[in-house]
Design a protein around this motif. Sequence first.
Motif, PDB file in Angstrom:
ATOM      1  N   ASP A 124       0.933  -1.211  -0.274  1.00 52.91           N
ATOM      2  CA  ASP A 124      -0.226   0.010   0.065  1.00 52.91           C
ATOM      3  C   ASP A 124       0.453   1.368   0.192  1.00 52.91           C
ATOM      4  O   ASP A 124       0.442   2.234  -0.565  1.00 52.91           O
ATOM      5  N   LEU A 125       1.995   0.887   0.856  1.00 49.21           N
ATOM      6  CA  LEU A 125       2.858   2.640   0.879  1.00 49.21           C
ATOM      7  C   LEU A 125       3.037   2.878  -1.024  1.00 49.21           C
ATOM      8  O   LEU A 125       3.567   3.898  -0.983  1.00 49.21           O
ATOM      9  N   SER A 163       9.527   2.251   5.320  1.00 51.92           N
ATOM     10  CA  SER A 163       9.537   0.725   4.368  1.00 51.92           C
ATOM     11  C   SER A 163      10.837   1.024   3.554  1.00 51.92           C
ATOM     12  O   SER A 163      11.310   1.970   2.701  1.00 51.92           O
ATOM     13  N   GLY A 165      11.579  -0.893   0.672  1.00 49.46           N
ATOM     14  CA  GLY A 165      11.158  -1.394  -0.097  1.00 49.46           C
ATOM     15  C   GLY A 165      10.430  -0.327  -1.322  1.00 49.46           C
ATOM     16  O   GLY A 165      10.416   0.253  -2.504  1.00 49.46           O
ATOM     17  N   ASP A 306      16.133  -9.542  10.172  1.00 55.21           N
ATOM     18  CA  ASP A 306      16.565 -10.435   9.092  1.00 55.21           C
ATOM     19  C   ASP A 306      17.509 -11.239  10.239  1.00 55.21           C
ATOM     20  O   ASP A 306      17.564 -12.427   9.608  1.00 55.21           O
ATOM     21  N   ILE A 328       8.375  -5.937  12.631  1.00 50.70           N
ATOM     22  CA  ILE A 328       8.589  -5.796  11.802  1.00 50.70           C
ATOM     23  C   ILE A 328       7.194  -6.707  10.710  1.00 50.70           C
ATOM     24  O   ILE A 328       6.825  -6.151  10.335  1.00 50.70           O
TER      25      ILE A 328
HETATM   26  C1  EPZ Z   1      13.347  -5.817   3.313  1.00 51.64           C
HETATM   27  O1  EPZ Z   1      11.693  -6.409   2.682  1.00 51.64           O
HETATM   28  C2  EPZ Z   1      14.114  -6.713   2.223  1.00 51.64           C
HETATM   29  N1  EPZ Z   1      13.904  -7.671   1.337  1.00 51.64           N
HETATM   30  C3  EPZ Z   1      13.601  -7.805   3.640  1.00 51.64           C
HETATM   31  O2  EPZ Z   1      14.168  -9.109   3.456  1.00 51.64           O
HETATM   32  C4  EPZ Z   1      13.717  -6.740   5.047  1.00 51.64           C
HETATM   33  O3  EPZ Z   1      13.495  -7.781   5.655  1.00 51.64           O
HETATM   34  C5  EPZ Z   1      12.915  -6.880   5.131  1.00 51.64           C
HETATM   35  O4  EPZ Z   1      12.889  -4.854   4.194  1.00 51.64           O
HETATM   36  C6  EPZ Z   1      13.208  -5.220   6.616  1.00 51.64           C
HETATM   37  O5  EPZ Z   1      14.503  -5.207   6.395  1.00 51.64           O
HETATM   38  C7  EPZ Z   1      14.449  -6.661   0.511  1.00 51.64           C
HETATM   39  O6  EPZ Z   1      15.034  -5.877   0.543  1.00 51.64           O
HETATM   40  C8  EPZ Z   1      14.691  -7.379  -0.952  1.00 51.64           C
HETATM   41  P1  EPZ Z   1       9.563  -3.308   4.214  1.00 51.64           P
HETATM   42  P2  EPZ Z   1      10.419  -5.186   2.456  1.00 51.64           P
HETATM   43  O7  EPZ Z   1       8.602  -2.531   3.005  1.00 51.64           O
HETATM   44  O8  EPZ Z   1      10.873  -4.309   1.542  1.00 51.64           O
HETATM   45  C9  EPZ Z   1       5.164  -3.213   6.366  1.00 51.64           C
HETATM   46  C10 EPZ Z   1      15.248 -11.409   3.768  1.00 51.64           C
HETATM   47  O9  EPZ Z   1      15.350 -11.890   4.931  1.00 51.64           O
HETATM   48  N2  EPZ Z   1       4.767  -2.756   5.001  1.00 51.64           N
HETATM   49  O10 EPZ Z   1      10.617  -2.158   5.143  1.00 51.64           O
HETATM   50  O11 EPZ Z   1       8.420  -6.034   1.825  1.00 51.64           O
HETATM   51  C11 EPZ Z   1       5.849  -4.516   5.841  1.00 51.64           C
HETATM   52  O12 EPZ Z   1       4.247  -5.422   6.375  1.00 51.64           O
HETATM   53  C12 EPZ Z   1      14.234 -10.313   2.731  1.00 51.64           C
HETATM   54  O13 EPZ Z   1      16.677 -10.501   3.381  1.00 51.64           O
HETATM   55  C13 EPZ Z   1       3.331  -2.341   4.702  1.00 51.64           C
HETATM   56  O14 EPZ Z   1       2.733  -2.230   5.464  1.00 51.64           O
HETATM   57  O15 EPZ Z   1      10.430  -4.084   3.691  1.00 51.64           O
HETATM   58  C14 EPZ Z   1       6.579  -4.671   6.399  1.00 51.64           C
HETATM   59  O16 EPZ Z   1       5.561  -5.641   8.455  1.00 51.64           O
HETATM   60  C15 EPZ Z   1      12.979 -10.485   3.864  1.00 51.64           C
HETATM   61  N3  EPZ Z   1       2.882  -1.993   3.698  1.00 51.64           N
HETATM   62  C16 EPZ Z   1       7.623  -4.003   7.336  1.00 51.64           C
HETATM   63  O17 EPZ Z   1       6.456  -2.870   6.750  1.00 51.64           O
HETATM   64  C17 EPZ Z   1       4.111  -1.092   2.310  1.00 51.64           C
HETATM   65  O18 EPZ Z   1       3.753  -0.623   1.306  1.00 51.64           O
HETATM   66  C18 EPZ Z   1       8.824  -3.921   6.396  1.00 51.64           C
HETATM   67  O19 EPZ Z   1       8.479  -3.790   5.767  1.00 51.64           O
HETATM   68  C19 EPZ Z   1       5.347  -2.127   2.810  1.00 51.64           C
HETATM   69  C20 EPZ Z   1       6.024  -2.483   3.811  1.00 51.64           C
END
Ligand code: EPZ
Length: 417
Positions: A124-125, A163, A165, A306, A328
């Motif tokens: 969503d973000l 976030s 990503g 991680d 997280i």
């Molecule tokens: C990145 O995932 C990493 N993946 C993850 O590594 C890592 O655990 C994570 O960042 C946190 O550091 C890559 O870089 C490919 P987030 P990402 O967006 O981008 C919520 C590994 O083991 N969220 O920071 O998906 C989400 O549900 C992997 O190498 C929303 O709610 O992480 C989560 O609870 C696993 N809405 C939290 O934020 C959104 O639009 C963190 O997500 C996006 C995220």
Amino acid sequence: MSKLFITGQKRLSGCVEVQGAKNSALPILAATVLTRGESVIYRCPDISDVEASQRMLRWLGLKASRSGEAVLVQSDGLCRHDIPDELMRQTRGSIVFLGAVLAAAGRARLSLPGGCEIGLRPIDLHLKALRRMGAVIKERHGWLDCRAPHGLKGAEIALPFPSVGATENIMLAACTACGTTVIGNAAREPEITDLAEYLNRCGACIEGAGESEIVIDGVKELHGCDHALIPDRIAAATLLCCAAATGSEITLRGVIHPHLGAVLPLLEDAGCQFSASGNELRVRCPERLRSMKMIRTMPYPGFPTDAQAPLLAAAATADGTTVFVENIFENRYRHTAELARMGADIKTEGKFAVVEGVRSLYGAAVEATDLRGGAALMVAALGAEGKTELSGVHYLERGYDHPELTLSALGAEILRT
Ligand code: EPZ
């Protein structure tokens, strides 16, 4: 499917090079879609997530190939803007192609990356930010259909959560947008800084990466460049946990110590001693760890989610109780059930895991349930009495470059079928 057979309680020793960062490689390979010409990405880990990214680049019309420890991308052939389900589902990192393809082609049609083993992984973000930049995004039947009819324009974007990503997708969409984009509450992970360094070397204008506010001035076009990825801080932390679980002394080469700023003090509290020189980090671990009391996962520079699973595995035989708080992801304790089969005493309740250290774990047949959960089982097996049969190795291969070779080089007894 491959399995690892590990005979535990072998002391580790020696020195290993830390692989390049998976979570830098994925966004940087996606970023090549934005460029024209050739990029050479050095220290690109040989892992299945990187292979999946190369397949996506080829599908889009680019040339991507591996040459030793580098991946070469020739970006002039972009001829599609859609990525099919079977490609999108191969790696969670694929969502970052959204910003790059939309910016490069003015359109992007990607299948919605579903949830995964560790959580729902909503986007969503990402979508809210891209819409603020002028994207028209329709979500239906599991597809994201995105257009930028009037091009992407710079915007002020305040993220409610830093976030990783979403920060990356916004950076990619903003590089060639019209005007300036400001990302507030941006993720500060080192992989964000690595992505910004690659993009700036390609001609982008990004300031503040690594801080909470990132400013991107849109430029007309980006060219390719050569770039060496930063070392993988999670792979490094995993190796430290392997040493901690076996009372070993090892040296890691190619480490950026500040990237482990939230990990090293915890292992020091547990009795590990570190010495650093240049890009080398030596660790000497005690026979048995002391408990680490309480560990909370947080966005960088806090303790990385991680590294939670590998460290929890090391804590399973510590002298005392360690409480983990996973802030997280909502489903990141699946490895604890498999650790219990090895004799671990762990109680989980929502975001909490209470680990009562036992004297020793014992080998068993266990199955990896996700990437870092698999790493946790590998850590536990190295310290356990007897033999462990670890299946689900494909999860490990997503993020660790031939772990059985790395650990064998350190003296572990580990075979792969
Ligand atoms: C990145 O995932 C990493 N993946 C993850 O590594 C890592 O655990 C994570 O960042 C946190 O550091 C890559 O870089 C490919 P987030 P990402 O967006 O981008 C919520 C590994 O083991 N969220 O920071 O998906 C989400 O549900 C992997 O190498 C929303 O709610 O992480 C989560 O609870 C696993 N809405 C939290 O934020 C959104 O639009 C963190 O997500 C996006 C995220």
